[in-house]
Design a protein around this motif. Sequence first.
Motif, PDB file in Angstrom:
ATOM      1  N   ILE A 176     -31.184  -2.835   3.605  1.00 58.72           N
ATOM      2  CA  ILE A 176     -30.259  -3.960   3.731  1.00 58.72           C
ATOM      3  C   ILE A 176     -28.838  -3.401   3.802  1.00 58.72           C
ATOM      4  O   ILE A 176     -28.469  -2.543   3.000  1.00 58.72           O
ATOM      5  CB  ILE A 176     -30.384  -4.914   2.529  1.00 58.72           C
ATOM      6  N   HIS A 210     -22.932  -4.062   2.602  1.00 61.86           N
ATOM      7  CA  HIS A 210     -22.006  -5.179   2.393  1.00 61.86           C
ATOM      8  C   HIS A 210     -22.740  -6.509   2.217  1.00 61.86           C
ATOM      9  O   HIS A 210     -22.127  -7.485   1.771  1.00 61.86           O
ATOM     10  CB  HIS A 210     -21.002  -5.269   3.552  1.00 61.86           C
ATOM     11  N   LEU A 211     -24.031  -6.547   2.527  1.00 64.52           N
ATOM     12  CA  LEU A 211     -24.819  -7.762   2.324  1.00 64.52           C
ATOM     13  C   LEU A 211     -25.603  -7.713   1.016  1.00 64.52           C
ATOM     14  O   LEU A 211     -25.825  -8.748   0.378  1.00 64.52           O
ATOM     15  CB  LEU A 211     -25.788  -7.973   3.492  1.00 64.52           C
ATOM     16  N   GLY A 249     -24.270  -9.340  -2.088  1.00 65.11           N
ATOM     17  CA  GLY A 249     -24.316 -10.795  -2.204  1.00 65.11           C
ATOM     18  C   GLY A 249     -25.603 -11.316  -2.812  1.00 65.11           C
ATOM     19  O   GLY A 249     -25.730 -12.522  -3.064  1.00 65.11           O
ATOM     20  N   LYS A 282     -19.741  -1.826  -1.834  1.00 67.18           N
ATOM     21  CA  LYS A 282     -18.700  -2.638  -1.215  1.00 67.18           C
ATOM     22  C   LYS A 282     -17.724  -1.801  -0.389  1.00 67.18           C
ATOM     23  O   LYS A 282     -17.040  -2.338   0.487  1.00 67.18           O
ATOM     24  CB  LYS A 282     -17.925  -3.405  -2.287  1.00 67.18           C
ATOM     25  N   ARG A 336     -18.307  -1.639   8.131  1.00 72.52           N
ATOM     26  CA  ARG A 336     -19.172  -1.785   9.303  1.00 72.52           C
ATOM     27  C   ARG A 336     -18.333  -1.898  10.563  1.00 72.52           C
ATOM     28  O   ARG A 336     -17.299  -2.569  10.578  1.00 72.52           O
ATOM     29  CB  ARG A 336     -20.048  -3.031   9.165  1.00 72.52           C
ATOM     30  N   HIS A 342     -20.985  -8.249  14.906  1.00 74.29           N
ATOM     31  CA  HIS A 342     -20.417  -8.967  13.764  1.00 74.29           C
ATOM     32  C   HIS A 342     -21.029 -10.355  13.592  1.00 74.29           C
ATOM     33  O   HIS A 342     -20.829 -10.991  12.556  1.00 74.29           O
ATOM     34  CB  HIS A 342     -18.895  -9.090  13.922  1.00 74.29           C
ATOM     35  N   ASN A 402     -27.274 -12.000  12.719  1.00 74.24           N
ATOM     36  CA  ASN A 402     -27.794 -12.320  11.394  1.00 74.24           C
ATOM     37  C   ASN A 402     -28.408 -11.093  10.730  1.00 74.24           C
ATOM     38  O   ASN A 402     -29.039 -10.262  11.381  1.00 74.24           O
ATOM     39  CB  ASN A 402     -28.850 -13.420  11.485  1.00 74.24           C
ATOM     40  N   HIS A 403     -28.228 -10.997   9.432  1.00 74.40           N
ATOM     41  CA  HIS A 403     -28.783  -9.940   8.592  1.00 74.40           C
ATOM     42  C   HIS A 403     -28.147  -8.573   8.866  1.00 74.40           C
ATOM     43  O   HIS A 403     -28.594  -7.566   8.320  1.00 74.40           O
ATOM     44  CB  HIS A 403     -30.312  -9.835   8.751  1.00 74.40           C
ATOM     45  N   LEU A 408     -24.320  -8.460  10.523  1.00 77.41           N
ATOM     46  CA  LEU A 408     -22.887  -8.764  10.446  1.00 77.41           C
ATOM     47  C   LEU A 408     -22.039  -7.498  10.570  1.00 77.41           C
ATOM     48  O   LEU A 408     -21.135  -7.244   9.791  1.00 77.41           O
ATOM     49  CB  LEU A 408     -22.566  -9.500   9.139  1.00 77.41           C
TER      50      LEU A 408
END
Length: 218
Positions: free
Chosen positions: A49, A52-53, A56, A70, A74, A170, A173-174, A176
Amino acid sequence: AGFLRKIGEQVKYHAMVSAISVSNDGVEIAYDQDGTRHALKVDYCFSCIPTHLITGLEHNFPGDYVKALKYVRRGDAYKAAFQAKERFWEKDGIYGGITKTNNRSTGIWYPSHGMHQNKGILLGAYNFRGGLYHTNMSQQERIEAHIKDGEKVHPNYRNLVEKPVTIAWHRINHMLGCAASWNRSFGTWTQEEKLMFDTLQAPVHGRHYIIGDQITVN
């Protein structure tokens, strides 16, 4: 395909991870599938994953690990392609390669295969950096911009291409974003950056591993 031949029945499709909890003896994963929350207890977790995701999600990662997650940035790459109604570039003696341009599309990439067939796929734009310029446009605005840029190289470009496709990482989905990037200055690492990089390369409690380009140097 190799994995599926061996463990195909264990692969879970359309399953979105929602929480990760790491302990000394394993990892608990929560995921949503077909509108239902599921739980999975495993010995190890190898997560690709995007960093940066993953921040979350619900998690219990150490503070220094979260800081490193963090920090990774990207890229904003962008790409567009057309199908050509005919291989018009070959009539001009062009066989593969790239015509570089000084406009926002950056160039036209010609296919190096299928020579003298009826049609082919042209890369009408590829922005390694500065991709947000086209990303922020609507699909029709993107297409028109690339056609106008292409007409500066091939005057009849508008009538020679069809079936456009654009990809703005950007907005995928999944993801970005596209390739991960670590050091702020090319070729130069700060001590803090190196420490965060080493932090992500080490597994949490020996159980949770980050994998992929985000923990390799580029």
